[in-house]
Write a protein that holds these residues in place. Structure first.
Motif, PDB file in Angstrom:
ATOM      1  N   GLU A   1     -13.459  -4.857   4.678  1.00 28.22           N
ATOM      2  CA  GLU A   1     -12.657  -5.838   3.958  1.00 28.22           C
ATOM      3  C   GLU A   1     -13.563  -6.741   3.126  1.00 28.22           C
TER       4      GLU A   1
ATOM      5  N   MET B   1       0.855  -1.171   0.000  1.00 34.33           N
ATOM      6  CA  MET B   1       0.000   0.000   0.000  1.00 34.33           C
ATOM      7  C   MET B   1       0.901   1.235   0.000  1.00 34.33           C
TER       8      MET B   1
ATOM      9  N   SER C   1      -6.585  -1.497   4.713  1.00 32.93           N
ATOM     10  CA  SER C   1      -5.228  -2.036   4.854  1.00 32.93           C
ATOM     11  C   SER C   1      -5.249  -3.554   4.922  1.00 32.93           C
ATOM     12  N   SER C   2      -6.154  -4.097   5.699  1.00 38.73           N
ATOM     13  CA  SER C   2      -6.262  -5.541   5.829  1.00 38.73           C
ATOM     14  C   SER C   2      -6.578  -6.176   4.481  1.00 38.73           C
TER      15      SER C   2
ATOM     16  N   ILE D   1      -5.972  -4.905   1.382  1.00 39.97           N
ATOM     17  CA  ILE D   1      -4.835  -4.753   0.467  1.00 39.97           C
ATOM     18  C   ILE D   1      -3.710  -5.707   0.856  1.00 39.97           C
ATOM     19  N   ASN D   2      -3.423  -5.809   2.136  1.00 39.69           N
ATOM     20  CA  ASN D   2      -2.316  -6.658   2.594  1.00 39.69           C
ATOM     21  C   ASN D   2      -2.573  -8.149   2.410  1.00 39.69           C
ATOM     22  N   SER D   3      -3.838  -8.541   2.278  1.00 36.43           N
ATOM     23  CA  SER D   3      -4.157  -9.965   2.121  1.00 36.43           C
ATOM     24  C   SER D   3      -4.559 -10.318   0.686  1.00 36.43           C
TER      25      SER D   3
END
Length: 103
Positions: free
Chosen positions: A97, A1, A40-41, A43-45
């Motif tokens: 999410e 991100m 964030s969760s 995008i990060n996963s």
């Protein structure tokens, strides 16, 4: 991100990426903080490309996006851009999410 600060950086994204997510968020709003955590969760996963701006740091860019695409500014506000245009956007508690994964 990645955090985006300038109109030039944003325009480069529109030209270079076929699909990406973008979030406008406020550094001082608890609702925005929750949306940022959900974003964030997600995008990060995932394998999706994700970018964001902090409204307090990038007011000019935030206003530019609203004006360019004729979408009223809100914060927090998430977008999915496809082929240089927003294909989806939503705000506040609708930025989850689960909702992002469904796109």
């Amino acid at each position: 991100m990645k955090k985006i600060h300038s109109i030039n950086d944003f325009e480069s994204l529109l030209q270079s990426e076929d699909r990406f997510f973008f979030l406008k968020h406020s550094l001082t709003c608890p609702i925005s903080g929750k949306a940022f955590d959900e974003y964030s969760s997600f995008i990060n996963s995932s394998t999706e490309n994700g970018y964001y701006l902090a409204v307090q740091d990038s007011r000019e860019l935030s206003g530019y996006i609203a004006e360019k695409f004729a979408i009223r500014h809100e914060s927090p506000q998430a977008f999915l851009f496809i082929d240089g245009k927003p294909s989806w956007n939503d705000s506040h508690f609708k930025i989850t999410e689960k909702a992002l994964k469904a796109l």
